[in-house]
Write an enzyme that holds these catalytic residues in place. Structure first.
Site, PDB file in Angstrom:
ATOM      1  N   ASP A  82       5.692   6.443   4.765  1.00 55.60           N
ATOM      2  CA  ASP A  82       4.622   7.050   4.242  1.00 55.60           C
ATOM      3  C   ASP A  82       5.112   8.571   3.538  1.00 55.60           C
ATOM      4  O   ASP A  82       6.107   8.756   3.948  1.00 55.60           O
ATOM      5  CB  ASP A  82       3.726   7.832   5.585  1.00 55.60           C
ATOM      6  CG  ASP A  82       2.422   8.509   5.034  1.00 55.60           C
ATOM      7  OD1 ASP A  82       1.889   8.326   3.878  1.00 55.60           O
ATOM      8  OD2 ASP A  82       1.928   9.192   5.859  1.00 55.60           O
ATOM      9  N   GLY A 120       3.347   9.581  -2.166  1.00 55.31           N
ATOM     10  CA  GLY A 120       2.575  10.391  -3.091  1.00 55.31           C
ATOM     11  C   GLY A 120       3.117  11.712  -2.916  1.00 55.31           C
ATOM     12  O   GLY A 120       3.025  12.520  -4.012  1.00 55.31           O
ATOM     13  N   HIS A 135       6.412   5.731  -5.243  1.00 53.25           N
ATOM     14  CA  HIS A 135       6.373   4.235  -4.824  1.00 53.25           C
ATOM     15  C   HIS A 135       7.690   3.540  -5.263  1.00 53.25           C
ATOM     16  O   HIS A 135       8.505   2.813  -4.425  1.00 53.25           O
ATOM     17  CB  HIS A 135       5.391   3.416  -5.138  1.00 53.25           C
ATOM     18  CG  HIS A 135       3.845   3.945  -4.752  1.00 53.25           C
ATOM     19  ND1 HIS A 135       3.820   4.154  -3.299  1.00 53.25           N
ATOM     20  CD2 HIS A 135       2.742   4.331  -5.089  1.00 53.25           C
ATOM     21  CE1 HIS A 135       2.545   4.611  -3.093  1.00 53.25           C
ATOM     22  NE2 HIS A 135       2.032   4.799  -4.257  1.00 53.25           N
ATOM     23  N   SER A 153      -1.519  -1.802   3.345  1.00 51.47           N
ATOM     24  CA  SER A 153      -2.621  -1.870   4.667  1.00 51.47           C
ATOM     25  C   SER A 153      -3.697  -2.475   3.934  1.00 51.47           C
ATOM     26  O   SER A 153      -3.950  -2.461   2.759  1.00 51.47           O
ATOM     27  CB  SER A 153      -2.901  -0.678   5.121  1.00 51.47           C
ATOM     28  OG  SER A 153      -3.723   0.301   4.273  1.00 51.47           O
ATOM     29  N   GLU A 187      -6.551  -1.394   4.119  1.00 47.66           N
ATOM     30  CA  GLU A 187      -7.331  -0.082   3.485  1.00 47.66           C
ATOM     31  C   GLU A 187      -6.681   0.262   2.042  1.00 47.66           C
ATOM     32  O   GLU A 187      -7.370   1.221   1.531  1.00 47.66           O
ATOM     33  CB  GLU A 187      -7.384   1.083   4.487  1.00 47.66           C
ATOM     34  CG  GLU A 187      -8.206   0.913   5.812  1.00 47.66           C
ATOM     35  CD  GLU A 187      -7.503  -0.396   6.698  1.00 47.66           C
ATOM     36  OE1 GLU A 187      -6.245  -0.106   6.830  1.00 47.66           O
ATOM     37  OE2 GLU A 187      -8.256  -1.013   7.297  1.00 47.66           O
ATOM     38  N   ASN A 188      -5.565   0.052   1.904  1.00 47.36           N
ATOM     39  CA  ASN A 188      -5.097   0.527   0.617  1.00 47.36           C
ATOM     40  C   ASN A 188      -5.530   0.021  -0.738  1.00 47.36           C
ATOM     41  O   ASN A 188      -5.172   0.644  -1.845  1.00 47.36           O
ATOM     42  CB  ASN A 188      -3.339   0.174   0.598  1.00 47.36           C
ATOM     43  CG  ASN A 188      -2.619   1.052   1.331  1.00 47.36           C
ATOM     44  OD1 ASN A 188      -1.387   0.723   2.069  1.00 47.36           O
ATOM     45  ND2 ASN A 188      -3.280   2.439   1.684  1.00 47.36           N
ATOM     46  N   TRP A 189      -6.484  -0.967  -0.629  1.00 48.48           N
ATOM     47  CA  TRP A 189      -7.139  -1.636  -1.877  1.00 48.48           C
ATOM     48  C   TRP A 189      -8.127  -0.344  -2.377  1.00 48.48           C
ATOM     49  O   TRP A 189      -8.496  -0.606  -3.635  1.00 48.48           O
ATOM     50  CB  TRP A 189      -7.985  -2.780  -1.623  1.00 48.48           C
ATOM     51  CG  TRP A 189      -7.053  -3.975  -1.043  1.00 48.48           C
ATOM     52  CD1 TRP A 189      -6.985  -4.338   0.120  1.00 48.48           C
ATOM     53  CD2 TRP A 189      -6.371  -4.939  -1.838  1.00 48.48           C
ATOM     54  NE1 TRP A 189      -6.279  -5.621   0.467  1.00 48.48           N
ATOM     55  CE2 TRP A 189      -5.728  -5.543  -1.079  1.00 48.48           C
ATOM     56  CE3 TRP A 189      -5.926  -4.746  -3.187  1.00 48.48           C
ATOM     57  CZ2 TRP A 189      -4.650  -6.739  -1.448  1.00 48.48           C
ATOM     58  CZ3 TRP A 189      -5.017  -5.768  -3.716  1.00 48.48           C
ATOM     59  CH2 TRP A 189      -4.683  -6.680  -2.673  1.00 48.48           C
ATOM     60  N   ARG A 247      -7.305   2.365  -3.221  1.00 45.02           N
ATOM     61  CA  ARG A 247      -6.559   3.357  -3.952  1.00 45.02           C
ATOM     62  C   ARG A 247      -6.988   3.048  -5.661  1.00 45.02           C
ATOM     63  O   ARG A 247      -7.475   1.845  -5.838  1.00 45.02           O
ATOM     64  CB  ARG A 247      -4.928   3.257  -3.712  1.00 45.02           C
ATOM     65  CG  ARG A 247      -4.746   3.864  -2.500  1.00 45.02           C
ATOM     66  CD  ARG A 247      -3.306   3.711  -2.164  1.00 45.02           C
ATOM     67  NE  ARG A 247      -3.010   4.451  -0.846  1.00 45.02           N
ATOM     68  CZ  ARG A 247      -2.176   5.260  -0.679  1.00 45.02           C
ATOM     69  NH1 ARG A 247      -1.236   5.384  -1.519  1.00 45.02           N
ATOM     70  NH2 ARG A 247      -2.151   5.665   0.452  1.00 45.02           N
TER      71      ARG A 247
HETATM   72  C1  FPP Z   1       2.192   5.462   1.721  1.00 40.99           C
HETATM   73  O1  FPP Z   1       2.617   6.547   1.012  1.00 40.99           O
HETATM   74  C2  FPP Z   1       2.963   4.249   0.883  1.00 40.99           C
HETATM   75  C3  FPP Z   1       2.254   3.049   0.579  1.00 40.99           C
HETATM   76  C4  FPP Z   1       0.874   2.965   0.520  1.00 40.99           C
HETATM   77  C5  FPP Z   1       3.025   2.332  -0.236  1.00 40.99           C
HETATM   78  C6  FPP Z   1       4.208   1.846   0.087  1.00 40.99           C
HETATM   79  C7  FPP Z   1       5.139   1.108  -0.834  1.00 40.99           C
HETATM   80  C8  FPP Z   1       6.466   1.192  -1.016  1.00 40.99           C
HETATM   81  C9  FPP Z   1       7.191   2.139  -0.375  1.00 40.99           C
HETATM   82  C10 FPP Z   1       6.930   0.409  -2.113  1.00 40.99           C
HETATM   83  C11 FPP Z   1       7.417  -1.033  -1.258  1.00 40.99           C
HETATM   84  C12 FPP Z   1       8.072  -1.810  -2.268  1.00 40.99           C
HETATM   85  C13 FPP Z   1       8.839  -2.823  -1.446  1.00 40.99           C
HETATM   86  C14 FPP Z   1       9.958  -3.381  -2.380  1.00 40.99           C
HETATM   87  C15 FPP Z   1       8.638  -3.297  -0.203  1.00 40.99           C
HETATM   88  P1  FPP Z   1       1.426   7.453   0.318  1.00 40.99           P
HETATM   89  O2  FPP Z   1       1.265   6.850  -1.147  1.00 40.99           O
HETATM   90  O3  FPP Z   1       0.368   7.275   1.244  1.00 40.99           O
HETATM   91  O4  FPP Z   1       1.963   8.892   0.389  1.00 40.99           O
HETATM   92  P2  FPP Z   1       1.025  10.043   0.660  1.00 40.99           P
HETATM   93  O5  FPP Z   1       0.576  10.154   1.878  1.00 40.99           O
HETATM   94  O6  FPP Z   1       2.184  11.034   0.291  1.00 40.99           O
HETATM   95  O7  FPP Z   1       0.141  10.142  -0.638  1.00 40.99           O
END
Ligand code: FPP
Length: 230
Positions: free
Chosen positions: A15, A18, A32, A60, A62-64, A66
């Site tokens: 996490d 972003g 990412h 997750s 729920e991530n769809w 986005r």
């Molecule tokens: C959460 O951070 C992160 C995600 C939903 C995506 C995670 C994906 C990666 C780390 C890339 C994975 C790649 C491989 C090769 C496994 P957030 O975007 O919710 O961060 P925020 O809370 O600061 O907005």
């Protein structure tokens, strides 16, 4: 690090990508991309430490919600990683994917199946990637599988549920790490982490280093696990 204090199974919620990007006035996708680098580094360190299993929460159920661009960028990162493959063969990694694959593209599904098949005979660290994963969905899926078998209700036990979860055959989670300062589990391995030790850290995922993993393991080693006993 002494083997005795190592968790068998580590769960990691990646996490803060972003926020990492926002702090640098970059698009979220840049976060990412850095997050994927941190993932590679962390997995390699788990291999070096001899960790039996590590599960990363990559996407997750729920991530769809986005923006489409962001979802596509994350899927592209998975796909690129799966193409690499090399790491897993060299490092003796067993690759597993957990979650509902139904909505994923055919090409991604094919790559996942290929890697699982080809690394099945390895005996090093198991790297489990949670893609379109939700803990509630995992339990629901397991219970539906059992119900479809048509047995007696009394045949449904904790063990039978565990062995029908996506993580079937893997040990329960011992240590659950969430960076980025948030202190919640967000539907990650809710059954499997019932007795896990939680370590919340202030670092954003793209900045997560080998030292951070070591310090989370050190915190784990200092905890007194009682599993409901005294
Ligand atoms: C959460 O951070 C992160 C995600 C939903 C995506 C995670 C994906 C990666 C780390 C890339 C994975 C790649 C491989 C090769 C496994 P957030 O975007 O919710 O961060 P925020 O809370 O600061 O907005």
């Amino acid at each position: 690090m002494e083997k005795a204090v190592l968790p068998r199974h580590i769960g990691i919620i990646m996490d803060g990508n972003g926020r990492w990007a926002k702090k640098r006035l970059l698009p979220r996708t840049a976060g990412h991309i850095e997050g994927a680098k941190a993932f590679r580094k962390c997995l390699r360190h788990c291999v070096d430490l001899g960790i039996e299993c590590v599960t990363f929460y990559a996407f997750s159920t729920e991530n769809w919600k986005r923006p489409k661009d962001e979802v596509n960028a994350i899927m592209k990162l998975f796909s690129e990683y799966l193409d690499e493959g090399l790491d897993m063969y060299e490092e003796n990694i067993v690759m597993r994917f957990i979650g509902d694959r139904t909505p994923l593209s055919d090409s991604l599904k094919a790559k996942m199946e290929k890697l699982e098949r080809e690394t099945d005979g390895n005996n090093g660290t198991t790297c489990c990637l949670a893609v379109n994963y939700g803990g509630r969905d995992d339990i629901l899926h397991a219970v539906k599988t059992l119900a479809a078998q048509g047995g007696d209700i009394s045949d449904i036990t904790e063990d039978s549920i565990s062995s029908n979860l996506y993580t079937s055959g893997l040990p329960d989670v011992d240590l659950l790490i969430r960076p980025s300062g948030e202190q919640r589990i967000s539907n990650f391995l809710i059954w499997q982490a019932a007795y896990a030790e939680y370590v919340f850290m202030d670092v954003l995922w793209p900045d997560f280093s080998e030292k951070d993993l070591d310090s989370a393991i050190a915190v784990f080693a200092g905890r007194n696990r009682r599993f409901g006993g005294l």
